[in-house]
Design an enzyme around this catalytic site. Structure first.
Site, PDB file in Angstrom:
ATOM      1  N   HIS A  63       0.861  -1.191   0.000  1.00 31.19           N
ATOM      2  CA  HIS A  63       0.000   0.000   0.000  1.00 31.19           C
ATOM      3  C   HIS A  63       0.892   1.234   0.000  1.00 31.19           C
ATOM      4  O   HIS A  63       2.112   1.135   0.153  1.00 31.19           O
ATOM      5  CB  HIS A  63      -0.964  -0.011   1.188  1.00 31.19           C
ATOM      6  CG  HIS A  63      -0.319   0.130   2.528  1.00 31.19           C
ATOM      7  ND1 HIS A  63       0.548  -0.804   3.049  1.00 31.19           N
ATOM      8  CD2 HIS A  63      -0.413   1.110   3.481  1.00 31.19           C
ATOM      9  CE1 HIS A  63       0.955  -0.415   4.241  1.00 31.19           C
ATOM     10  NE2 HIS A  63       0.398   0.744   4.531  1.00 31.19           N
ATOM     11  N   HIS A  65       1.175   3.978   2.010  1.00 30.92           N
ATOM     12  CA  HIS A  65       1.653   4.788   3.128  1.00 30.92           C
ATOM     13  C   HIS A  65       3.174   4.902   2.997  1.00 30.92           C
ATOM     14  O   HIS A  65       3.837   3.976   2.524  1.00 30.92           O
ATOM     15  CB  HIS A  65       1.268   4.154   4.469  1.00 30.92           C
ATOM     16  CG  HIS A  65      -0.141   4.493   4.894  1.00 30.92           C
ATOM     17  ND1 HIS A  65      -0.926   3.629   5.617  1.00 30.92           N
ATOM     18  CD2 HIS A  65      -0.895   5.616   4.678  1.00 30.92           C
ATOM     19  CE1 HIS A  65      -2.119   4.209   5.838  1.00 30.92           C
ATOM     20  NE2 HIS A  65      -2.116   5.402   5.273  1.00 30.92           N
ATOM     21  N   ASP A  67       5.861   4.746   4.783  1.00 27.27           N
ATOM     22  CA  ASP A  67       6.856   3.802   5.306  1.00 27.27           C
ATOM     23  C   ASP A  67       6.947   2.538   4.456  1.00 27.27           C
ATOM     24  O   ASP A  67       7.825   1.707   4.673  1.00 27.27           O
ATOM     25  CB  ASP A  67       6.592   3.460   6.784  1.00 27.27           C
ATOM     26  CG  ASP A  67       5.152   3.032   7.063  1.00 27.27           C
ATOM     27  OD1 ASP A  67       4.246   3.454   6.337  1.00 27.27           O
ATOM     28  OD2 ASP A  67       4.950   2.282   8.038  1.00 27.27           O
ATOM     29  N   HIS A  68       6.050   2.400   3.467  1.00 29.25           N
ATOM     30  CA  HIS A  68       6.069   1.217   2.599  1.00 29.25           C
ATOM     31  C   HIS A  68       6.483   1.534   1.165  1.00 29.25           C
ATOM     32  O   HIS A  68       6.593   0.622   0.347  1.00 29.25           O
ATOM     33  CB  HIS A  68       4.695   0.545   2.604  1.00 29.25           C
ATOM     34  CG  HIS A  68       4.311   0.032   3.962  1.00 29.25           C
ATOM     35  ND1 HIS A  68       4.417  -1.286   4.325  1.00 29.25           N
ATOM     36  CD2 HIS A  68       3.871   0.694   5.065  1.00 29.25           C
ATOM     37  CE1 HIS A  68       4.045  -1.427   5.585  1.00 29.25           C
ATOM     38  NE2 HIS A  68       3.704  -0.242   6.053  1.00 29.25           N
ATOM     39  N   HIS A 141      -7.036  -2.416   5.793  1.00 29.76           N
ATOM     40  CA  HIS A 141      -6.270  -1.314   6.383  1.00 29.76           C
ATOM     41  C   HIS A 141      -7.082  -0.035   6.202  1.00 29.76           C
ATOM     42  O   HIS A 141      -8.244  -0.083   5.790  1.00 29.76           O
ATOM     43  CB  HIS A 141      -4.900  -1.257   5.674  1.00 29.76           C
ATOM     44  CG  HIS A 141      -3.861  -0.417   6.353  1.00 29.76           C
ATOM     45  ND1 HIS A 141      -3.736  -0.328   7.716  1.00 29.76           N
ATOM     46  CD2 HIS A 141      -2.871   0.376   5.832  1.00 29.76           C
ATOM     47  CE1 HIS A 141      -2.726   0.492   7.998  1.00 29.76           C
ATOM     48  NE2 HIS A 141      -2.188   0.924   6.876  1.00 29.76           N
ATOM     49  N   ASP A 208       0.322  -4.039   6.674  1.00 27.11           N
ATOM     50  CA  ASP A 208      -0.687  -3.335   7.451  1.00 27.11           C
ATOM     51  C   ASP A 208      -2.116  -3.844   7.232  1.00 27.11           C
ATOM     52  O   ASP A 208      -2.686  -3.689   6.156  1.00 27.11           O
ATOM     53  CB  ASP A 208      -0.614  -1.842   7.122  1.00 27.11           C
ATOM     54  CG  ASP A 208       0.775  -1.283   7.419  1.00 27.11           C
ATOM     55  OD1 ASP A 208       1.717  -2.089   7.577  1.00 27.11           O
ATOM     56  OD2 ASP A 208       0.911  -0.050   7.482  1.00 27.11           O
ATOM     57  N   HIS A 266       7.838  -4.619  11.359  1.00 25.12           N
ATOM     58  CA  HIS A 266       6.991  -3.415  11.288  1.00 25.12           C
ATOM     59  C   HIS A 266       6.580  -2.988  12.695  1.00 25.12           C
ATOM     60  O   HIS A 266       5.406  -2.933  13.049  1.00 25.12           O
ATOM     61  CB  HIS A 266       5.760  -3.718  10.402  1.00 25.12           C
ATOM     62  CG  HIS A 266       4.933  -2.517  10.034  1.00 25.12           C
ATOM     63  ND1 HIS A 266       3.939  -2.026  10.853  1.00 25.12           N
ATOM     64  CD2 HIS A 266       4.937  -1.722   8.948  1.00 25.12           C
ATOM     65  CE1 HIS A 266       3.359  -0.991  10.264  1.00 25.12           C
ATOM     66  NE2 HIS A 266       3.960  -0.780   9.112  1.00 25.12           N
TER      67      HIS A 266
HETATM   68 ZN   LIG Z   1      -0.058   1.624   6.522  1.00 27.49          ZN
END
Ligand SMILES: [Zn+2]
Length: 310
Positions: A63, A65, A67-68, A141, A208, A266
């Site tokens: 996804h 976000h 941090d990914h 998520h 997530d 994570h």
């Molecule tokens: Zn996320």
């Protein structure tokens, strides 16, 4: 060095810490290199881990976000700089095609990358590579999110004792494998008589999400499950509200899916390195198999295939 291993590039959620970079994982699988969720700083972590841009054959984003995925621009530009000659498949949630395009063109560079964009809608097989099928399942998520599963096709293991007993030797073994049967002397030998089922190896990548059907489907019978475990039990309400798992829930997914090895990662920046054991213990309370708490730059071999059914 194992032919199939997880190279951990980063293990932090949301914000990196002194000891944990943002997410990033390279699954080495025979000649393939599947890069999952390259967070910020992935390019430099690859350097520390001894991973080159040309080792990457597939990129899978769960996804969008930060941090990914904030490491994606750097990784793509590095692939271009290094003149990576092969086509790299890039999988991501189709609903966020526009975000992918922005990251792909986040800065000016001489782009000679050869990417096959594979936006993923719904669950099922995404692509078939030489030694695995790549599947995806929707996760639950706060934004569109998918998890991934690599599955090696099931095969058969030849049994030398039975081959010898029936007098099948040398090139005849290969012919029997290809054709399924063979006449030797006055006897018809079938592949089933001299081999046993060899289940393919399976790997699952679950980021997530809340507990959901997709997570269990991905982990089903997996030899290795890499699973987010953002929170400890004490923060279970936070996990639910923000669409995350606790370590215990990660353990539950592995247990109910009969997985073999659970790799936790994570982690919320609220946990210091010393708290890690607590998360591992909470997962182990729900899962009787092996639990590994990932640290940056770990190399974790994919466990050998599960034994064939009795
Ligand atoms: Zn996320």
């Amino acid at each position: 060095m194992s032919d199939r291993e997880l190279v951990v590039l980063g293990t932090a959620s949301q914000a990196p810490t002194r000891s944990r970079n943002h997410n990033g994982y390279l699954l080495r699988w025979d000649g393939a290199g599947v890069l999952f969720d390259p967070g910020e700083g992935t390019q430099r972590q690859m350097l520390f881990a001894g991973v080159t841009a040309s080792q990457i054959t597939h990129i899978c984003i769960t996804h969008f976000h930060g941090d990914h995925c904030l490491g994606l621009p750097g990784v793509l530009q590095r692939m271009s700089l290094d003149r990576v000659p092969h086509t790299v498949d890039v999988c991501y949630p189709a609903q966020n095609q526009e975000l992918f395009q922005r990251l792909r063109h986040a800065a000016l560079f001489h782009d000679v990358t050869n990417l096959a964009e594979r936006p993923v809608t719904g669950g099922g097989t995404v692509l078939t590579a030489r030694s695995f099928h790549l599947e995806a399942q929707p996760l639950s998520h706060s934004v569109p999110a998918i998890g991934y599963r690599l599955a090696e096709p099931d095969g058969r293991r030849m049994l030398p004792g039975k081959l010898a007993a029936l007098g099948v030797t040398g090139p005849a073994i290969g012919r029997l494998q290809r054709e399924g049967h063979l006449v030797t002397g006055d006897r018809l030998v079938s592949l089933d008589q001299v081999s046993e089922p060899r289940p393919g190896q399976r790997f699952a990548f679950i980021m997530d999400t809340r507990l959901c059907d997709g997570a269990f489907a991905l982990a089903d019978g997996a030899d290795m499950v890499v699973c987010e475990s953002t929170f400890a039990d004490a923060e279970a309400a936070l996990a639910r509200d923000y669409g995350h798992l606790t370590a215990r829930q990660a353990g539950r997914i592995a247990a109910e899916s009969a997985a073999r090895l659970l790799v936790l990662t994570h982690f919320s920046q609220r946990y210091q390195h010393g708290d890690s054991q607590r998360l591992a213990d909470e997962a182990a309370a729900a899962f009787g198999g092996q639990v590994v708490l990932a640290n940056d730059l770990d190399r974790i071999p994919v466990p050998s295939r599960r034994p064939p059914p009795a």
